[in-house]
Design a protein around this motif. Structure first.
Motif, mmCIF file in Angstrom:
data_model
loop_
_atom_site.group_PDB
_atom_site.id
_atom_site.type_symbol
_atom_site.label_atom_id
_atom_site.label_comp_id
_atom_site.label_asym_id
_atom_site.label_seq_id
_atom_site.Cartn_x
_atom_site.Cartn_y
_atom_site.Cartn_z
ATOM 1 N N UNK A 209 17.908 22.269 -43.695
ATOM 2 C CA UNK A 209 18.288 21.172 -44.566
ATOM 3 C C UNK A 209 17.599 19.875 -44.098
ATOM 4 N N UNK A 210 16.285 19.798 -44.336
ATOM 5 C CA UNK A 210 15.532 18.591 -43.982
ATOM 6 C C UNK A 210 14.585 18.287 -45.137
ATOM 7 N N UNK A 211 13.926 17.129 -45.074
ATOM 8 C CA UNK A 211 13.011 16.767 -46.172
ATOM 9 C C UNK A 211 11.810 17.692 -46.194
ATOM 10 N N UNK B 79 7.868 21.343 -44.076
ATOM 11 C CA UNK B 79 8.776 20.383 -43.442
ATOM 12 C C UNK B 79 8.046 19.047 -43.251
ATOM 13 N N UNK B 80 8.637 17.970 -43.748
ATOM 14 C CA UNK B 80 7.989 16.658 -43.613
ATOM 15 C C UNK B 80 8.263 16.105 -42.212
ATOM 16 N N UNK B 81 7.207 15.673 -41.531
ATOM 17 C CA UNK B 81 7.390 15.111 -40.185
ATOM 18 C C UNK B 81 6.934 13.653 -40.165
ATOM 19 N N UNK B 82 7.318 12.952 -39.086
ATOM 20 C CA UNK B 82 6.776 11.612 -38.843
ATOM 21 C C UNK B 82 5.367 11.802 -38.274
ATOM 22 N N UNK C 4 10.379 16.107 -36.763
ATOM 23 C CA UNK C 4 10.917 16.323 -38.112
ATOM 24 C C UNK C 4 11.649 15.049 -38.525
ATOM 25 N N UNK C 5 11.329 14.535 -39.707
ATOM 26 C CA UNK C 5 11.876 13.239 -40.128
ATOM 27 C C UNK C 5 13.391 13.217 -39.973
ATOM 28 N N UNK C 6 13.884 12.224 -39.269
ATOM 29 C CA UNK C 6 15.332 12.041 -39.102
ATOM 30 C C UNK C 6 15.902 12.759 -37.890
ATOM 31 N N UNK C 7 15.108 13.553 -37.173
ATOM 32 C CA UNK C 7 15.645 14.278 -36.003
ATOM 33 C C UNK C 7 14.858 13.870 -34.743
#
Ligand SMILES: Cc1cc2nc3c(=O)[nH]c(=O)nc-3n(C[C@H](O)[C@H](O)[C@H](O)COP(=O)(O)OP(=O)(O)OC[C@H]3O[C@@H](n4cnc5c(N)ncnc54)[C@H](O)[C@@H]3O)c2cc1C
Length: 708
Positions: free
Chosen positions: A276-278, A284-287, A292-295
């Protein structure tokens, strides 16, 4: 630095590079590295085409992870779930129980799966091309086709075996078509019974140029050289379907072939789907630092991740070149986090592109240089040799390639595992599933669609349909019951999906399981009746009588899928017919609801405890009806209507406009046909024929009971 537990999911380019870099930067006192990969080896995908084309051995293009990664704990459990809130991953242990493991940092590098579902029938009839076992299976299959062509006396059948279709004109499709073409043409001299002009290798590509990633001059070169070595390239052509007979194109033409390979289409791994991530197109969307974005402690790299490249601010492409760099840099970033230092964004300038096109030629674009032909092919081999993950693999592949320059490719077909015994097959409308006279080795059960049973009309090639079969019906019993006289063909009337069971499997089941003995008995009964054998006069009369003579008009009361059970009950009472038609918004036949369906639903309601019971006004007919009922078309014959009702033991059958247009026209009742026959042929003729049919049926029942 505290002792950290770093878990890596994956065993491909990204995961292996990440694990190796972590181990070189951190000692076992600093961290424990646990790598989970479904296979115990890393596959070197750029050489899979060479495996399929038999120019290298399979184990040369796969490196065992635990030997490659000393100091890393390698496990082969498949990870089912990542629980980011608990900092745990979940997998099934060797006893099939779910087990969890904690992590301080998690790297997701599980790649992507191939997806043949993009084209109807592909998953049933095409080879995927992603894993080592795909390449090995394909190589075996290609050589088996050459063997079959060698022993076939039919030119048509030889053409079928010697036609190979590869779908997708990207890097892997082009490399594969080149390798397959080389394998076949170089091996021709070992076969006596077919000529090179009978071989056809085709590349089907939806775009207007192959290899869209490379510059136009290299693309043109690749296309020209592929054609020169005998590859047929179909550009601007989308495969519309795959069947056991070949590849269907949108204009309805069929490329007959026994070999279809699909190199297009990917889908995210299940694990990624559940996360359950973007995501962007399933990745999987990462920075920019690959978190992983938000983690904070979960990272994603390789084909499963959508990573912004700060070199050009675009998402990184799914290639091994990028996956390796991402794996290396994510390891460096984790080390920085453990040391309390800031992370760095991903930055990488692609080094170049290389693609082998067959015939000892390649195209290459490296450091701004464009090279094509033999020199590029030599460069291609040199670069990939150096890129292999260990010296043992480099030497192995080097020896294989050296061998391939001097000696012919190996055409051995060492069989592993059992032949497939239960397969799914997909057919388009009009495709023959079984042709009268062909060796019949399968028993079929229809999962979806309608099949017509045909007998060739006397002395003619043309076929006449004499029965329909639908979902849940089965056929192919002639071969299983060893009755060579039962000569019929079966053809798909709509899109059809069947389960095909081999003779051995069916006989084995029939010998051991009571239900399959029941099926056998039913088959024998059906077959014995040979339907019209005892009623030639009826058959003759019915085939001349138009269907409209028996057509009952459309009933005035019909239901909708969302009509309720109480409405259906009221309608049934008012009509006094034993069934009701359910039509969709466009007045097409959606299903049929019989009096028995309604009675069953009422019994269910009454027998449910009062506190859980639903009212008849809350139950919709869509929950109760028989969807996809057997139908016939208004242009079908009365004989076909009678046969179909007989086959399916129906008292009536709906009539729709055509097999593609399910607007309801009315229905036919068996009673009306029987009455008409009595009037037309006389009671004596019919009862005599009936007595003969019953005598035959009794004989077969005795025979089946004996066999069972
Ligand atoms: C035929 C072919 C030819 C190619 N040629 C080239 C080329 O010439 N150049 C190039 O740059 N790229 C090429 N590519 C693309 C390249 O192979 C991929 O981009 C690269 O493999 C991606 O690496 P990865 O580590 O992300 O995934 P992969 O290499 O696909 O590895 C994924 C790993 O994850 C494991 N895994 C998956 N799910 C789970 C799970 N739930 N639990 C545990 N483990 C799991 C798998 O077992 C596998 O080991 C090619 C690809 C193919 C298919």
């Amino acid at each position: 630095m505290n002792h950290a537990k770093i878990v890596i999911i994956g065993g491909g380019f990204a995961a292996a590079k990440c694990a190796r870099t972590l181990r070189t930067k951190l000692s076992p006192n600093d961290c424990h590295i646990l790598l989970f990969s479904k296979e115990n080896h890393m596959v070197f995908h750029p050489l899979l085409a060479d495996v399929a084309g038999a120019s290298i051995h399979p184990d040369s293009a796969a490196a065992t992870l635990r030997q490659m990664l000393p100091g890393v704990e390698c496990r082969t459990e498949s990870i089912n779930l990542v629980d980011t809130s608990a900092g745990q991953i979940e997998y099934q242990n060797d006893r099939g129980q779910s087990q969890r493991a904690n992590y301080d940092h998690l790297v997701i590098a599980c790649g992507a799966d191939s997806n043949l579902g993009v084209i109807p029938g592909m998953s049933d009839h095409a080879f995927p091309f992603k894993t080592m076992s795909d390449a090995v299976r394909l190589r075996l299959h290609i050589i088996q086709q050459l063997e079959k062509a060698e022993s076939s006396s039919s030119p048509e059948q030889r053409k079928f075996y010697l036609s190979f279709v590869i779908i997708g004109g990207g890097f892997s499709g082009v490399e594969l078509v080149g390798e397959i073409n080389d394998l076949i043409r170089e091996s021709m001299r070992f076969y006596q019974n077919f000529a090179e002009d009978e071989v056809k290798v085709t590349l089907v590509h939806s775009g207007n140029q192959v290899l869209p990633e490379v510059s136009p001059s290299l693309r043109d070169f690749a296309l020209k050289k592929m054609k020169q070595v005998g590859v047929e390239v179909l550009l601007n052509t989308k495969a519309a379907a795959a069947t056991p007979e070949g590849v269907g194109l949108p204009d309805g033409t069929l490329i007959r072939t026994a070999t279809v390979v699909c190199t297009i289409g990917t889908t995210p791994e299940r694990l990624v789907e559940r996360l359950d991530v973007r995501k962007e197109r399933g990745r999987i969307v990462t920075d920019a630092d690959m978190r992983v974005s938000g983690l904070q402690n979960v990272w994603a790299v390789g084909d499963c991740a959508c990573i912004p490249n700060t070199f050009n601010n675009e998402a990184c492409p799914p290639t091994a070149q990028f996956a390796e760099r991402e794996g290396r840099q994510v390891a460096a970033n984790i080390v920085r986090v453990l040391r309390g230092e800031p992370t760095r964004p991903f930055y990488f300038k692609q080094l170049g592109q290389l693609c082998s096109i067959g015939g000892r030629r390649a195209v290459a674009e490296m450091f701004g240089l464009r090279i094509s032909g033999f020199l590029a092919w030599f460069l291609w081999r040199g670069v990939y040799l150096l890129k292999l993950p260990s010296w043992s693999r480099r030497i192995k592949v080097g020896l294989d390639w050296g061998w391939d320059l001097i000696f012919p490719r190996d055409l051995g077909t060492l069989r592993t595992g059992q032949a497939q015994q239960l397969a799914v097959a997909y057919y388009r409308p009009g495709d023959f599933i079984y042709r009268e006279g062909d060796p019949a080795n399968f028993f079929y059960a229809i999962e979806e669609g309608e099949v017509e049973v045909l007998r060739s009309t006397r002395g003619e090639q043309a076929h006449a349909a004499f029965a329909f079969l639908g979902p849940g019906d089965f056929f192919g019993e002639a071969a299983l019951l060893q009755d060579p006289s039962y000569g019929v063909s079966t053809r798909a009337r709509s899109v059809v999906r069947v389960k095909a069971m081999s003779r051995n499997l069916f006989s084995g089941l029939a010998g051991t399981m009571a239900p399959s003995r029941g099926i056998l008995a039913e088959l024998a009964r059906r077959q014995s009746q040979a339907l019209w054998q005892h009623f030639p006069a009826s058959k003759e009369a019915l085939s001349k009588e138009p269907l409209s003579s028996f057509l009952e008009p459309l009933p005035s009361c019909t239901l909708k899928p969302d009509s309720t059970l109480d409405q259906a009950l009221a309608m049934l009472n008012a009509n006094a017919v034993g069934f009701l038609f359910v039509l969709d918004g466009q007045q097409r036949l959606f299903g049929v609801l019989s009096a028995t369906d309604i009675a069953n639903a009422l019994v269910l309601i009454v027998s449910t405890p009062v506190d859980q019971r639903r009212d008849a006004s809350e139950v919709q007919v869509r929950e109760l009806l028989s969807a996809d009922p057997v139908t016939i078309s208004s242009d079908d014959s009365s004989l076909l209507a009678a046969s179909t009702m007989f086959e399916h033991k129906l008292n009536w059958i709906p009539v729709v406009v055509s097999k593609n247009d399910h607007h309801l026209q009315g229905f036919i009742q068996a009673e009306k046909i029987t009455y008409w026959q009595l009037q037309k042929l006389g009671k004596q003729t019919l009862t005599g024929a009936l007595a003969a049919a019953l005598r035959d049926d009794e004989k077969v029942q005795r025979r089946t009971a004996g066999a069972a």
